[in-house]
Design a protein around this motif. Sequence first.
Motif, PDB file in Angstrom:
ATOM      1  N   ALA A  13       1.864   9.125 -37.363  1.00  0.00           N
ATOM      2  CA  ALA A  13       2.108   7.715 -37.709  1.00  0.00           C
ATOM      3  C   ALA A  13       3.251   7.141 -36.872  1.00  0.00           C
ATOM      4  CB  ALA A  13       2.406   7.581 -39.194  1.00  0.00           C
ATOM      5  N   GLY A  14       4.341   7.871 -36.783  1.00  0.00           N
ATOM      6  CA  GLY A  14       5.477   7.393 -36.005  1.00  0.00           C
ATOM      7  C   GLY A  14       5.158   7.261 -34.524  1.00  0.00           C
ATOM      8  N   GLY A  15       4.438   8.224 -34.001  1.00  0.00           N
ATOM      9  CA  GLY A  15       4.072   8.180 -32.584  1.00  0.00           C
ATOM     10  C   GLY A  15       3.164   7.004 -32.255  1.00  0.00           C
ATOM     11  N   LEU A  16       2.166   6.773 -33.087  1.00  0.00           N
ATOM     12  CA  LEU A  16       1.263   5.650 -32.840  1.00  0.00           C
ATOM     13  C   LEU A  16       1.967   4.309 -33.030  1.00  0.00           C
ATOM     14  CD1 LEU A  16      -2.007   7.058 -34.429  1.00  0.00           C
ATOM     15  CD2 LEU A  16      -1.555   6.653 -31.991  1.00  0.00           C
ATOM     16  N   ALA A  17       2.858   4.228 -34.008  1.00  0.00           N
ATOM     17  CA  ALA A  17       3.622   2.994 -34.196  1.00  0.00           C
ATOM     18  C   ALA A  17       4.494   2.717 -32.971  1.00  0.00           C
ATOM     19  CB  ALA A  17       4.485   3.093 -35.456  1.00  0.00           C
ATOM     20  N   ALA A  18       5.109   3.739 -32.425  1.00  0.00           N
ATOM     21  CA  ALA A  18       5.956   3.566 -31.245  1.00  0.00           C
ATOM     22  C   ALA A  18       5.144   3.078 -30.051  1.00  0.00           C
ATOM     23  CB  ALA A  18       6.669   4.877 -30.906  1.00  0.00           C
TER      24      ALA A  18
END
Length: 155
Positions: A97-102
Motif C-alpha cells: 500500500a505504501g509503495g503504490l501510494a508513493a
Amino acid sequence: MPTFQGPKNGADQRIGIVVAQFNELVTERLKAGALAELQQLGVSADNITVISVPGAFELPRAAQQMSLSGRFDGIIALGAVIRGETDHYQYVCSQTAGGLAAVSLNGPIPVMFGVLTTDTLDQAINRAGGKVGNKGRDCAAGVLEMIGLTKLLKA
C-alpha cells in the motif's frame, strides 16, 4: 462553487495493468474485470498493456517502472493478500500500500490500488467478481476518472 469530476473517457488512453501472480484464482478475476471495464469505457485493446509480477510486494516496483516509462496515462495495480497465521500478511499489506501510494503521489500519472487485503479466500473471491462486485472493474473506471481529473486541473 466549482466542482470537478474527471470524465471516464477511455478514448486514446494508454493503460498499464500490473497484476500479481500469487493468489492467481483471485487476481485473474480482478484482471478480467479491469479489462472488461476498460474496453466498455472505450479503451482500445491495443492501448492496454498487462505486466505480471510474482506477488503483491513486487507491484510497487513494476508500477514505478511503468510510471516512469512515459508509455502510459494511468496504471492499475491488482493483487490479493489473504491473511495467514503469521505477521507476513501485515508487512506485505503495509509495504504494498505504501509503495503504490508513493508511486502515485510522486509520479507523473495516477496509480489505482486494486489490492485486496482480506481475512479469507471467500472474502477475496467476493470482491473479485462475486457478491461484492469486482475491484478490478472499480479501478478501471477510477483510473480513467483520475486521468480526466488530472487534465481538468492542469487546464
